[in-house]
Design a protein around this motif. Structure first.
Motif, PDB file in Angstrom:
ATOM      1  N   THR A 265      -7.786   2.195   1.286  1.00  0.00           N
ATOM      2  CA  THR A 265      -7.986   2.027   0.536  1.00  0.00           C
ATOM      3  C   THR A 265      -7.585   3.166  -0.742  1.00  0.00           C
ATOM      4  O   THR A 265      -8.339   2.647  -1.527  1.00  0.00           O
ATOM      5  N   THR A 266      -7.120   3.805   0.016  1.00  0.00           N
ATOM      6  CA  THR A 266      -7.257   4.575  -1.136  1.00  0.00           C
ATOM      7  C   THR A 266      -5.356   5.490  -1.137  1.00  0.00           C
ATOM      8  O   THR A 266      -4.876   5.723  -0.193  1.00  0.00           O
ATOM      9  N   GLY A 267      -5.483   6.374  -2.039  1.00  0.00           N
ATOM     10  CA  GLY A 267      -3.461   6.824  -2.084  1.00  0.00           C
ATOM     11  C   GLY A 267      -2.554   6.241  -2.312  1.00  0.00           C
ATOM     12  O   GLY A 267      -2.943   4.554  -3.287  1.00  0.00           O
ATOM     13  N   ASP A 268      -1.668   5.580  -1.668  1.00  0.00           N
ATOM     14  CA  ASP A 268       0.101   4.891  -2.095  1.00  0.00           C
ATOM     15  C   ASP A 268      -0.940   3.756  -1.447  1.00  0.00           C
ATOM     16  O   ASP A 268      -1.088   2.604  -0.706  1.00  0.00           O
ATOM     17  N   LYS A 269      -0.164   2.924  -2.778  1.00  0.00           N
ATOM     18  CA  LYS A 269      -0.366   1.230  -3.020  1.00  0.00           C
ATOM     19  C   LYS A 269       0.193   0.537  -1.973  1.00  0.00           C
ATOM     20  O   LYS A 269      -0.285  -0.621  -1.928  1.00  0.00           O
ATOM     21  N   ARG A 270       1.426   1.600  -2.033  1.00  0.00           N
ATOM     22  CA  ARG A 270       2.475   0.385  -0.938  1.00  0.00           C
ATOM     23  C   ARG A 270       1.833  -0.589   0.187  1.00  0.00           C
ATOM     24  O   ARG A 270       2.395  -0.968   0.973  1.00  0.00           O
ATOM     25  N   ARG A 285       9.491  -5.402  -1.247  1.00  0.00           N
ATOM     26  CA  ARG A 285       9.798  -4.298  -2.473  1.00  0.00           C
ATOM     27  C   ARG A 285      10.280  -2.916  -2.485  1.00  0.00           C
ATOM     28  O   ARG A 285      11.228  -2.434  -2.004  1.00  0.00           O
ATOM     29  N   TYR A 286       9.288  -2.712  -0.882  1.00  0.00           N
ATOM     30  CA  TYR A 286       9.567  -0.589  -0.538  1.00  0.00           C
ATOM     31  C   TYR A 286      10.070  -0.844   0.210  1.00  0.00           C
ATOM     32  O   TYR A 286      10.732   0.204   1.242  1.00  0.00           O
ATOM     33  N   GLU A 287      10.113  -1.739   1.595  1.00  0.00           N
ATOM     34  CA  GLU A 287      11.331  -1.753   2.856  1.00  0.00           C
ATOM     35  C   GLU A 287      12.483  -2.638   2.588  1.00  0.00           C
ATOM     36  O   GLU A 287      13.357  -2.087   4.155  1.00  0.00           O
ATOM     37  N   GLY A 288      12.089  -3.377   1.997  1.00  0.00           N
ATOM     38  CA  GLY A 288      13.370  -4.868   2.431  1.00  0.00           C
ATOM     39  C   GLY A 288      13.109  -4.951   4.021  1.00  0.00           C
ATOM     40  O   GLY A 288      11.964  -4.863   4.183  1.00  0.00           O
ATOM     41  N   PRO A 289      13.917  -6.094   3.703  1.00  0.00           N
ATOM     42  CA  PRO A 289      14.373  -6.926   4.758  1.00  0.00           C
ATOM     43  C   PRO A 289      14.339  -6.462   6.576  1.00  0.00           C
ATOM     44  O   PRO A 289      13.130  -7.048   7.571  1.00  0.00           O
ATOM     45  N   TYR A 290      14.710  -5.109   6.742  1.00  0.00           N
ATOM     46  CA  TYR A 290      14.021  -4.070   7.784  1.00  0.00           C
ATOM     47  C   TYR A 290      12.979  -4.192   8.154  1.00  0.00           C
ATOM     48  O   TYR A 290      12.063  -4.422   8.936  1.00  0.00           O
ATOM     49  N   GLY A 291      11.751  -3.990   7.153  1.00  0.00           N
ATOM     50  CA  GLY A 291      10.921  -3.967   7.319  1.00  0.00           C
ATOM     51  C   GLY A 291       9.767  -5.238   8.112  1.00  0.00           C
ATOM     52  O   GLY A 291       9.264  -4.852   9.318  1.00  0.00           O
ATOM     53  N   PHE A 292      10.356  -6.642   7.805  1.00  0.00           N
ATOM     54  CA  PHE A 292      10.605  -7.556   8.192  1.00  0.00           C
ATOM     55  C   PHE A 292      10.588  -8.140  10.334  1.00  0.00           C
ATOM     56  O   PHE A 292      10.214  -8.625  11.408  1.00  0.00           O
ATOM     57  N   TYR A 293      11.487  -6.792  10.260  1.00  0.00           N
ATOM     58  CA  TYR A 293      12.450  -6.754  12.061  1.00  0.00           C
ATOM     59  C   TYR A 293      11.883  -5.621  12.884  1.00  0.00           C
ATOM     60  O   TYR A 293      12.165  -5.769  14.049  1.00  0.00           O
ATOM     61  N   LYS A 294      10.798  -4.412  11.933  1.00  0.00           N
ATOM     62  CA  LYS A 294       9.967  -3.483  13.215  1.00  0.00           C
ATOM     63  C   LYS A 294       9.245  -3.984  14.034  1.00  0.00           C
ATOM     64  O   LYS A 294       9.328  -4.489  14.403  1.00  0.00           O
TER      65      LYS A 294
END
Length: 329
Positions: A265-270, A285-294
């Motif tokens: 709730t505080t800090g980095d809005k990402r 926006r911040y992680e790209g397609p890679y983020g969806f396959y972690k």
């Protein structure tokens, strides 16, 4: 006892055993999915390395964080799913027979009908059991630190900031429930329900593939004078079906986990997600397609193994129950 109830109880029993065997993998996978570090160049820990790190820093018990509510959730989910699946399946089979009498079709349930049956059963399951899985996700992603790590958490380094978000206190089911309620009220227990509802396509695809392969195998056996399928064959069919479904729907699973984990709730809005669309856009926006396959490799191992064990045990339990039922008659 009705066939639907037999299938519901057998599914619950198989689900519990599969959950016990694969739970550490599930815990590690949930943590991988909710890792919001956008730096791709940072070396990611493998499944075994991640498990060893959790044990070293937090103790063995953290690999089983949320196990009790997870077992309750598994029993409830599998029971509800298989019960409604059998109910809808019976209705689909009756409809197919009626069409056959009218000269339409061969009386068997088609692929699209199987997909619809699985989707309806999955939707009923999601709406009834999502609160349990929200609590489980909170418990799996809660990080416990030692006194030495508490000192490190005072450091301005990235590792120190990560540990600062951890909590040295015991974190049980009640704590997770209280945290969710304090954060978003009653509606917080249905966070991630939209991607989860969309994800009913996962078991739908899984069961469609499973039923199709099983039917073809039985027909092949019938042509040779046998209609039996071994437990090992059911195990392999369940594994193949789950593998296909997991690869297709994994991005939705990651989004669901992000929404159900504790929100910053505080800090980095990402790291702050207002809802499903917001989470998807920020991840793109911040992680790209890679983020969806972690963590997908971990999930494939865990889900395929769990599904294979579940199918094998469920089929054996159903066979035993039906055999016992016939003997009584």
């Amino acid at each position: 006892m009705s066939d639907a109830l037999i299938n519901g109880l057998a599914g619950a029993g198989g689900g519990i055993i599969a959950q016990l065997l694969t739970y550490p993998l599930q815990t590690v996978n949930t943590r991988q999915q909710t890792d919001r570090d956008p730096k791709k160049e940072k070396r990611k820990l493998g499944t075994v390395e991640h498990m060893c790190q959790v044990v070293k820093q937090e103790g063995w018990e953290r690999l089983y964080g949320g196990l009790m509510p997870s077992l309750v959730g598994t029993a409830a989910s599998q029971g509800v799913y298989y019960y409604f699946y059998q109910v809808f399946r019976n209705q689909a089979e009756a409809a197919a027979l009626q069409l056959k009498k009218k000269g339409l079709g061969d009386g068997s349930v088609g692929m699209l009908s199987s997909l619809l049956v699985a989707a309806l059963a999955g939707s009923a399951n999601v709406l009834m059991t999502t609160p349990i899985w929200v609590v489980v996700t909170r418990m799996q992603t809660h990080r416990k630190v030692s006194k030495e790590q508490q000192i490190l958490s005072m450091s301005p380094s990235s590792e120190g900031k990560a540990l600062a978000a951890a909590d040295p206190r015991p974190f049980g089911t009640f704590n997770a429930i209280q945290e969710v309620y304090d954060e978003a009220g009653v509606t917080g227990f249905w966070k991630g329900v939209i991607p989860t509802l969309i994800m009913v396509s996962n078991p739908s695809i899984q069961f469609m593939l499973y039923e199709t392969m099983l039917t073809k195998l039985k027909k092949k056996r019938a042509s040779k004078g046998s209609n039996s399928v071994t437990a090992l064959e059911v195990f392999l069919l369940g594994a193949l079906a789950k593998l296909g479904a997991t690869v297709v729907t994994y991005p939705l699973l990651v989004v669901k986990s992000r929404l159900q984990a504790k929100q910053v709730t505080t800090g980095d809005k990402r790291h702050q997600y207002k809802g499903t669309v917001d989470a998807i856009l920020k991840m793109i926006r911040y992680e790209g397609p890679y983020g969806f396959y972690k963590g997908m490799s971990t999930k494939i191992v865990q889900s395929v193994l769990a599904a294979a064990v579940l199918f094998m045990i469920k089929e054996e339990l159903v066979k035993g129950a039906l055999l016992s039922k016939r003997k009584k008659i």
